[in-house]
Design an enzyme around this catalytic site. Structure first.
Site: not given
Ligand SMILES: Cc1cc2nc3c(=O)[nH]c(=O)nc-3n(C[C@H](O)[C@H](O)[C@H](O)COP(=O)(O)OP(=O)(O)OC[C@H]3O[C@@H](n4cnc5c(N)ncnc54)[C@H](O)[C@@H]3O)c2cc1C
Length: 386
Positions: A132, A136, A165, A249, A371, A374
């Site tokens: 997490a 927002p 999440i 990730e 990610g 951009e």
């Protein structure tokens, strides 16, 4: 024709390939038959976490001392490549979050108590983990997170909110980014957060475009009290740890994107040979033969760029630029592949029950989550000194 020279770089040994066959068989036999059903239901059975745990798929590269298998990263690559054969990206996302995104950082910098309490049960699939970080008002800009953890004696008191999440609605614990210090990247820490704590709630489950079987949640923290010993690593060093964790990730996202693209092409070629129009297989029209040839070549290029990044990562070399390039190229490419493969399927590609329609929706998340493209370009240009 002269005999071709041997390939100088073959990442997968016989053992890797035997492991790959086992994962493929599991995905095709136990997961694929439920792909559409779980997608339509918007979830898969939570018992699958334990099944993955039993098969050792959640702890492939983790320390055997905590229940992992201690294998090299090429096993993770083979696993992620075969996972797309479940044909349900939601299941893949959930399991990769569990084993490859939320937990490696605990293995790397957690205390023995954190490893016992959170890591070991997560690798067995007994506790569900989530990572997490996003909020927002802060996704790409991680340094702008606002969820606070205020020190109160031996405790931390948390207030704020997290968004998007994965595994969030049913997670037993979070690897959670919080603000413990000044504004900006220097005031961020990580904690392990058990979701049973008073004041924690799941505000809502987000309805998404794809990845439907993976639950994606908005989380809320209202004066949640946890012991200070659940700090993960050093206080105010969280930003650095998050960026380190992002490499795994992003790499696994690139591997998934290449594998999903290759599977889309495999399906499209089969369909294009079976489906006839004007008395001939649609794949025999030159426009499609060339399109498939071009996409197949680009997938192969993306695969080897990704393998280059995986090789550096496996050897624990600095790989930020290569991982970012692989994520950018592979995830952008998956959009082109999914679009064209859906087009080749004609009307059937627009029917929800078709594999290609699901894949088209699912791959869309790849250029956003973990990610954006951009942000990958920002990282690559910075590493080139621009
Ligand atoms: C399916 C899914 C699962 C997710 N799972 C998780 C999870 O488990 N845990 C978690 O913490 N987060 C998760 N996320 C959140 C994800 O990491 C963020 O959505 C992502 O980082 C982008 O942040 P954002 O949505 O706030 O977009 P923003 O940061 O608001 O960006 C909006 C647009 O502006 C662009 N942009 C932003 N900054 C720049 C810049 N400097 N230069 C050029 N363009 C820029 C972005 O590329 C994007 O196109 C998930 C998201 C999705 C869609």
């Amino acid at each position: 024709m002269p005999e071709r020279p041997p390939v100088a770089f073959e990442p997968f040994s016989e053992d890797h390939q035997a492991f790959r066959r086992t994962v493929r068989e599991f995905c095709e036999k136990e997961l694929r038959p439920h792909a559409l059903e779980w997608d339509l239901a918007g979830e898969f059975p939570a018992a699958l976490f334990r099944r993955f745990g039993e098969l050792g798929l959640l702890g492939i590269r983790h320390d055997p001392a905590w229940g992992g298998s201690g294998l090299d990263y090429w096993y993770v690559v083979a696993y992620a490549e075969e996972l797309v054969r479940s044909r349900n990206a939601g299941v893949g996302t959930a399991m990769l979050v569990q084993g490859e995104m939320a937990t490696p950082i605990i293995g790397d910098i957690g205390t023995d108590e954190q490893k016992r309490e959170f890591l070991a049960p997560a690798l067995r699939g007994e506790k569900i983990a989530a990572l997490a970080i996003s909020e927002p008002d802060a996704g790409s800009d991680v340094a702008a997170i606002r969820t606070t953890a205020r020190r109160d004696g031996d405790d931390l008191v948390l207030n704020g909110s997290k968004m998007w999440i994965s595994n969030g609605t049913r997670a037993d614990f979070l690897t959670l980014a919080v603000r413990t210090g000044e504004a900006g990247y220097g005031g961020i820490s990580l904690v392990t957060f058990p979701t049973g704590v008073k004041g924690f709630s799941v505000s809502r489950k987000l309805e998404k475009v794809g990845n439907l079987a993976s639950d994606t949640a908005v989380l809320y923290f209202d004066d949640c009290r946890i012991p200070r010993r659940w700090l993960l690593g050093e206080e105010n060093q969280g930003f650095y740890h998050i960026m380190t964790g992002f490499q795994g990730e992003r790499l696994v996202a690139a591997v998934t994107a290449v594998a999903a693209s290759a599977l889309l092409l495999e399906d499209a070629m089969r369909y294009g040979q079976e489906r006839k129009a004007f008395g001939r297989p649609v794949a025999s029209f030159q426009v499609w033969r060339h399109r498939l040839a071009e996409l197949g070549s680009r997938v192969e290029a993306a695969r080897w760029l990704t393998y280059r990044a995986a090789d550096l990562f496996n050897r624990k070399e600095v790989s930020v630029k290569e991982v970012s390039m692989a994520k950018l190229v592979a995830c952008d490419l998956a959009q082109d592949v999914a679009y064209d493969c859906m087009q080749l399927h004609g009307g059937m590609g627009y029917v929800v029950e078709s594999d290609v329609a699901r894949a088209w929706r699912d791959v869309r998340a790849l250029t956003i989550a973990g990610g954006t493209s951009e942000i990958m370009k920002e990282i690559i240009s910075k590493s080139a000194g621009l």
